[in-house]
Design a protein around this motif. Structure first.
Motif, PDB file in Angstrom:
ATOM      1  N   MET A   9       0.847  -1.169   0.000  1.00  0.00           N
ATOM      2  CA  MET A   9       0.000   0.000   0.000  1.00  0.00           C
ATOM      3  C   MET A   9       0.896   1.236   0.000  1.00  0.00           C
ATOM      4  N   SER A  10       0.682   2.162  -0.899  1.00  0.00           N
ATOM      5  CA  SER A  10       1.516   3.351  -0.971  1.00  0.00           C
ATOM      6  C   SER A  10       1.068   4.380   0.060  1.00  0.00           C
ATOM      7  N   GLN A  11       1.928   5.364   0.313  1.00  0.00           N
ATOM      8  CA  GLN A  11       1.628   6.410   1.286  1.00  0.00           C
ATOM      9  C   GLN A  11       0.301   7.097   0.986  1.00  0.00           C
ATOM     10  N   SER A  12       0.033   7.380  -0.298  1.00  0.00           N
ATOM     11  CA  SER A  12      -1.180   8.104  -0.646  1.00  0.00           C
ATOM     12  C   SER A  12      -2.439   7.259  -0.459  1.00  0.00           C
ATOM     13  N   GLN A  13      -2.295   5.950  -0.350  1.00  0.00           N
ATOM     14  CA  GLN A  13      -3.448   5.074  -0.196  1.00  0.00           C
ATOM     15  C   GLN A  13      -3.645   4.602   1.239  1.00  0.00           C
ATOM     16  N   GLN A  14      -2.785   5.031   2.153  1.00  0.00           N
ATOM     17  CA  GLN A  14      -2.915   4.591   3.530  1.00  0.00           C
ATOM     18  C   GLN A  14      -4.185   5.138   4.170  1.00  0.00           C
ATOM     19  N   SER A  15      -4.895   4.261   4.851  1.00  0.00           N
ATOM     20  CA  SER A  15      -6.038   4.695   5.648  1.00  0.00           C
ATOM     21  C   SER A  15      -5.513   5.303   6.935  1.00  0.00           C
ATOM     22  N   ILE A  16      -6.218   6.299   7.445  1.00  0.00           N
ATOM     23  CA  ILE A  16      -5.856   6.924   8.712  1.00  0.00           C
ATOM     24  C   ILE A  16      -6.736   6.325   9.797  1.00  0.00           C
ATOM     25  N   VAL A  17      -6.096   5.759  10.808  1.00  0.00           N
ATOM     26  CA  VAL A  17      -6.814   5.130  11.910  1.00  0.00           C
ATOM     27  C   VAL A  17      -6.485   5.877  13.196  1.00  0.00           C
ATOM     28  N   LEU A  18      -7.507   6.351  13.879  1.00  0.00           N
ATOM     29  CA  LEU A  18      -7.354   7.044  15.151  1.00  0.00           C
ATOM     30  C   LEU A  18      -7.592   6.044  16.279  1.00  0.00           C
ATOM     31  N   VAL A  19      -6.591   5.861  17.138  1.00  0.00           N
ATOM     32  CA  VAL A  19      -6.686   4.952  18.282  1.00  0.00           C
ATOM     33  C   VAL A  19      -6.816   5.818  19.531  1.00  0.00           C
ATOM     34  N   VAL A  20      -7.929   5.650  20.254  1.00  0.00           N
ATOM     35  CA  VAL A  20      -8.205   6.465  21.434  1.00  0.00           C
ATOM     36  C   VAL A  20      -8.356   5.552  22.647  1.00  0.00           C
ATOM     37  N   ASP A  21      -7.418   5.671  23.585  1.00  0.00           N
ATOM     38  CA  ASP A  21      -7.472   4.862  24.802  1.00  0.00           C
ATOM     39  C   ASP A  21      -6.647   5.551  25.874  1.00  0.00           C
ATOM     40  N   ASP A  22      -7.125   5.517  27.110  1.00  0.00           N
ATOM     41  CA  ASP A  22      -6.376   6.135  28.198  1.00  0.00           C
ATOM     42  C   ASP A  22      -5.285   5.217  28.751  1.00  0.00           C
ATOM     43  N   SER A  23      -5.201   4.003  28.267  1.00  0.00           N
ATOM     44  CA  SER A  23      -4.152   3.065  28.678  1.00  0.00           C
ATOM     45  C   SER A  23      -3.032   3.079  27.636  1.00  0.00           C
ATOM     46  N   PRO A  24      -1.844   3.555  28.011  1.00  0.00           N
ATOM     47  CA  PRO A  24      -0.736   3.580  27.055  1.00  0.00           C
ATOM     48  C   PRO A  24      -0.376   2.197  26.506  1.00  0.00           C
ATOM     49  N   MET A  25      -0.486   1.160  27.323  1.00  0.00           N
ATOM     50  CA  MET A  25      -0.151  -0.186  26.876  1.00  0.00           C
ATOM     51  C   MET A  25      -1.120  -0.654  25.778  1.00  0.00           C
ATOM     52  N   ILE A  26      -2.393  -0.451  25.993  1.00  0.00           N
ATOM     53  CA  ILE A  26      -3.385  -0.864  24.994  1.00  0.00           C
ATOM     54  C   ILE A  26      -3.192  -0.051  23.716  1.00  0.00           C
ATOM     55  N   THR A  27      -2.939   1.233  23.855  1.00  0.00           N
ATOM     56  CA  THR A  27      -2.713   2.083  22.688  1.00  0.00           C
ATOM     57  C   THR A  27      -1.523   1.590  21.876  1.00  0.00           C
ATOM     58  N   ARG A  28      -0.424   1.249  22.557  1.00  0.00           N
ATOM     59  CA  ARG A  28       0.771   0.750  21.853  1.00  0.00           C
ATOM     60  C   ARG A  28       0.487  -0.539  21.104  1.00  0.00           C
ATOM     61  N   VAL A  29      -0.201  -1.480  21.750  1.00  0.00           N
ATOM     62  CA  VAL A  29      -0.476  -2.781  21.132  1.00  0.00           C
ATOM     63  C   VAL A  29      -1.393  -2.619  19.912  1.00  0.00           C
ATOM     64  N   VAL A  30      -2.483  -1.903  20.092  1.00  0.00           N
ATOM     65  CA  VAL A  30      -3.431  -1.709  18.990  1.00  0.00           C
ATOM     66  C   VAL A  30      -2.758  -0.958  17.841  1.00  0.00           C
ATOM     67  N   SER A  31      -2.010   0.077  18.163  1.00  0.00           N
ATOM     68  CA  SER A  31      -1.321   0.865  17.136  1.00  0.00           C
ATOM     69  C   SER A  31      -0.303   0.027  16.370  1.00  0.00           C
ATOM     70  N   ALA A  32       0.431  -0.821  17.077  1.00  0.00           N
ATOM     71  CA  ALA A  32       1.430  -1.669  16.424  1.00  0.00           C
ATOM     72  C   ALA A  32       0.781  -2.623  15.427  1.00  0.00           C
ATOM     73  N   VAL A  33      -0.334  -3.213  15.811  1.00  0.00           N
ATOM     74  CA  VAL A  33      -1.039  -4.150  14.921  1.00  0.00           C
ATOM     75  C   VAL A  33      -1.568  -3.416  13.691  1.00  0.00           C
ATOM     76  N   ILE A  34      -2.164  -2.264  13.901  1.00  0.00           N
ATOM     77  CA  ILE A  34      -2.735  -1.505  12.788  1.00  0.00           C
ATOM     78  C   ILE A  34      -1.629  -0.999  11.854  1.00  0.00           C
ATOM     79  N   SER A  35      -0.533  -0.534  12.420  1.00  0.00           N
ATOM     80  CA  SER A  35       0.600  -0.071  11.605  1.00  0.00           C
ATOM     81  C   SER A  35       1.171  -1.208  10.772  1.00  0.00           C
ATOM     82  N   ALA A  36       1.278  -2.389  11.373  1.00  0.00           N
ATOM     83  CA  ALA A  36       1.809  -3.549  10.663  1.00  0.00           C
ATOM     84  C   ALA A  36       0.921  -3.939   9.481  1.00  0.00           C
ATOM     85  N   MET A  37      -0.323  -3.543   9.531  1.00  0.00           N
ATOM     86  CA  MET A  37      -1.251  -3.820   8.433  1.00  0.00           C
ATOM     87  C   MET A  37      -1.152  -2.773   7.331  1.00  0.00           C
ATOM     88  N   GLY A  38      -0.297  -1.774   7.514  1.00  0.00           N
ATOM     89  CA  GLY A  38      -0.061  -0.779   6.480  1.00  0.00           C
ATOM     90  C   GLY A  38      -0.852   0.503   6.599  1.00  0.00           C
TER      91      GLY A  38
END
Length: 78
Positions: free
Chosen positions: A1-30
């Motif tokens: 997936m190219s930069q111009s085709q990347q979807s923007i995903v907003l992750v909202v959580d007050d737990s830094p650990m959950i935010t890191r895990v969810v963000s890592a998975v979503i980033s790995a998906m492109g």
């Protein structure tokens, strides 16, 4: 997936650990991930950079996820 085709995903959580895990998975998906640790920050971020998808914690202090969702739906273009 190219930069111009990347979807923007907003992750909202007050737990830094959950935010890191969810963000890592979503980033790995492109996808581009933007993080917010509370509802006010999520709303400000969404207004400046509208997300294609939002992962939203329902149980947050000050403004819960349902309140954030209601306000997100009121923002034109989201």
């Amino acid at each position: 997936m190219s930069q111009s085709q990347q979807s923007i995903v907003l992750v909202v959580d007050d737990s830094p650990m959950i935010t890191r895990v969810v963000s890592a998975v979503i980033s790995a998906m492109g996808h581009k991930v933007i993080e917010a640790s509370n509802g006010a920050s999520a709303l400000a971020t969404a207004e400046t950079l509208p997300p294609d998808l939002v992962f939203l914690d329902l149980h947050m202090p000050e403004m819960n996820g349902l309140q954030v969702l209601k306000r997100l739906r009121a923002i034109p273009g989201i």
